[in-house]
Design an enzyme around this catalytic site. Structure first.
Site, PDB file in Angstrom:
ATOM      1  N   LYS A  34       1.442   4.235  -2.887  1.00  0.00           N
ATOM      2  CA  LYS A  34       1.219   5.642  -2.565  1.00  0.00           C
ATOM      3  C   LYS A  34       2.488   6.469  -2.824  1.00  0.00           C
ATOM      4  CE  LYS A  34      -3.078   5.312  -1.273  1.00  0.00           C
ATOM      5  NZ  LYS A  34      -4.154   6.006  -2.029  1.00  0.00           N
ATOM      6  N   TYR A  68       0.836  -1.203   0.000  1.00  0.00           N
ATOM      7  CA  TYR A  68       0.000   0.000   0.000  1.00  0.00           C
ATOM      8  C   TYR A  68       0.876   1.261   0.000  1.00  0.00           C
ATOM      9  CZ  TYR A  68      -3.785   3.131   1.527  1.00  0.00           C
ATOM     10  OH  TYR A  68      -4.713   4.150   1.617  1.00  0.00           O
TER      11      TYR A  68
END
Length: 325
Positions: free
Chosen positions: A210, A206
């Site tokens: 990002k 994740y």
């Protein structure tokens, strides 16, 4: 002058120390400091069209509601349109007269992004604001229908492709990536964007995706400059959302009393959508201020790594890496 310096010192200290600044404490302190940017003018988005991805809960719902409250016609881009109907009914209860529409799209599925973009090009004559909020943290390595690691497809490939396809509608508009402060702990993995090497970690995947969003900001700003499309990214701090509850239950249990509300987490996204901030493109924001994209020397990215990551992105999307459409 002394008051301004003190305000800047407090703001920077909150940012660099992470924990207090990302919680509702940071929100409460900053908004009381001298120089806190003014709220958007009521009705400032009246007559404008906005799209918010992942808008059925958490930050996406708060963003859609905030834009609607400023007068925008808001299209909620979601995977489940039945769920969206209930969400829109709730927004209309809180924002009487809100002009809302549901659009079905799975941002992680590049084929569905192409289908949805074609539908929107037929239906709409303009888009003023495009907010890329949709996100997920699968517990194990998962691939999209096109064979890409899902968090990278959902957070990087899908948003870039959707924006590219909607550029004819977005001329002069704003696109905002909702990223995460978690990216500060990761460097750009241009050498392994699909997370094929090493033991898979959901939180690492994740954060890597990002980081990818943020590192592409200057590339996308240059690419979309001719269309006068402003691209920025925001991070919400630590907000109390269903995604945090489901994906990070221990973190939620420990930090729960300090977490921001979804509306507080979405504040800078709504503010940027309405005001454009300082008008710059390719910039990263938190709590209505431009922020550094790196806090740690080990995560800093060079031009070679960024160019290689962009080349991978463009190839995955079948885009000309030099010329925009």
């Amino acid at each position: 002058m002394r008051t301004q310096r003190l305000s800047s010192f407090i703001d920077t200290a909150l940012d660099k120390t992470v924990a207090p600044g990302y919680t509702k404490i940071g929100w409460a302190v900053r908004r009381r400091l001298p120089g806190w940017p003014a709220d958007p003018t009521p009705g400032s988005l009246r007559g404008q069209v906005a799209i918010v991805t992942g808008a059925t809960s958490g930050l996406g719902l708060a963003t859609a509601e905030g834009l609607a409250a400023l007068g925008a016609t808001v299209h909620l881009m979601v995977r489940d349109t039945d769920k969206a109907e209930g969400v829109m009914a709730g927004i209309r209860d809180r924002v009487p007269g809100a002009d809302l529409h549901a659009v079905r799209c799975d941002i992680g599925d590049l084929g569905d992004v192409r289908r949805c973009a074609t539908e929107l090009l037929d239906r709409l004559d303009r888009v003023d604001v495009l907010v890329h909020n949709a996100g997920a943290m699968p517990p194990e390595r998962t691939e999209s229908p096109q064979g890409h690691e899902l968090t990278m497809s959902l957070h990087v490939l899908g948003p870039v492709l959707l924006t590219e396809l909607l550029l004819p509608l977005l001329a002069g508009g704003r696109t905002i990536m909702v990223t995460s402060g978690g990216m500060y702990g990761q460097r750009l993995r241009d050498d392994d964007p699909e997370y094929r090497n090493g033991e898979y970690s959901p939180t690492t995947a994740y954060a890597r995706s990002k980081r990818g969003q943020v590192e592409l900001l200057p590339v996308l700003a240059d690419r979309w400059h001719a269309r006068e499309v402003q691209v920025t990214a925001t991070h919400p701090g630590w907000a109390d959302t269903p995604g945090v509850v489901d994906s990070l239950p221990t973190f939620h249990r420990i930090t729960g009393p300090l977490l921001r509300s979804a509306a507080q987490g979405a504040d800078t996204t709504v503010w940027l959508a309405a005001t454009g901030g300082d008008g710059s493109s390719g910039t990263f924001w938190h709590d209505r201020r431009r922020r550094d994209t790196h806090l740690l020397a080990r995560t800093r990215t060079g031009a070679v790594e960024r160019d290689r990551f962009w080349a991978w992105t463009a190839a995955a999307l079948d885009l000309d890496p030099v010329e925009s459409p």
